[in-house]
Design a protein around this motif. Structure first.
Motif, short mmCIF file in Angstrom:
data_model
loop_
_atom_site.label_atom_id
_atom_site.label_comp_id
_atom_site.label_asym_id
_atom_site.label_seq_id
_atom_site.Cartn_x
_atom_site.Cartn_y
_atom_site.Cartn_z
N PRO A 1 0.83 -1.21 0.00
CA PRO A 1 0.00 0.00 0.00
C PRO A 1 0.87 1.27 0.00
CG PRO A 1 -0.80 -1.57 1.63
CD PRO A 1 0.50 -2.09 1.12
N ASP A 2 0.39 2.28 -0.69
CA ASP A 2 1.15 3.52 -0.84
C ASP A 2 1.40 4.22 0.49
OD1 ASP A 2 1.34 3.19 -3.55
OD2 ASP A 2 -0.43 4.40 -4.00
N ILE A 3 0.50 4.06 1.44
CA ILE A 3 0.65 4.75 2.72
C ILE A 3 1.89 4.24 3.46
CG2 ILE A 3 -0.83 3.22 4.05
CD1 ILE A 3 -0.91 6.99 4.36
N PHE A 4 2.21 2.94 3.31
CA PHE A 4 3.41 2.40 3.94
C PHE A 4 4.66 3.01 3.32
CE2 PHE A 4 1.07 -1.80 4.96
CZ PHE A 4 0.45 -1.21 6.05
N SER A 5 4.65 3.15 2.01
CA SER A 5 5.79 3.77 1.33
C SER A 5 5.94 5.23 1.73
CB SER A 5 5.64 3.66 -0.18
OG SER A 5 5.64 2.32 -0.59
N LEU A 6 4.82 5.89 1.92
CA LEU A 6 4.87 7.29 2.34
C LEU A 6 5.53 7.43 3.71
CD1 LEU A 6 4.00 10.23 1.75
CD2 LEU A 6 1.88 9.71 2.94
N PHE A 7 5.15 6.58 4.64
CA PHE A 7 5.74 6.66 5.98
C PHE A 7 7.20 6.23 6.00
CE2 PHE A 7 1.24 6.23 7.65
CZ PHE A 7 1.14 7.58 7.92
N TYR B 1 7.94 7.14 -1.12
CA TYR B 1 6.73 7.34 -1.93
C TYR B 1 7.04 7.53 -3.41
CZ TYR B 1 2.38 9.11 -3.75
OH TYR B 1 1.28 9.27 -4.52
#
Length: 86
Positions: free
Chosen positions: A44-50, A54
């Protein structure tokens, strides 16, 4: 007419495999780059963001999407051309 299509099918499949390999070599540097694209597409993109990855995630997914669309577009174009010829 279907006999002609059946005779041409192995040659079309062979050409598609060669063309897909060409697309692969143009888009991905190596097998690890392809595997990273798959990994980032599943994550999921949110994991990459954190994690601060990203933009790496975005471009990896973009490369995989372009590769898939080129492959699907090639097959669709062949179907249209074969329908027009037959």
């Amino acid at each position: 007419m279907w006999l002609i299509a059946l005779i041409m099918a192995p040659f079309i499949i062979w050409a598609d495999i060669k063309l897909f390999k060409f697309f692969y070599r143009c888009i991905f540097r190596d097998e690890e780059d392809f595997n990273n694209s798959l990994k980032y597409s599943i994550r999921p993109d949110i994991f990459s963001l954190f994690r601060g990855e990203y933009f790496k995630d975005y471009f990896a997914e973009l490369k995989l999407g372009i590769f898939i669309m080129l492959c699907i577009g090639t097959i669709a174009l062949e179907v249209v051309i074969l329908n027009a010829l037959l």
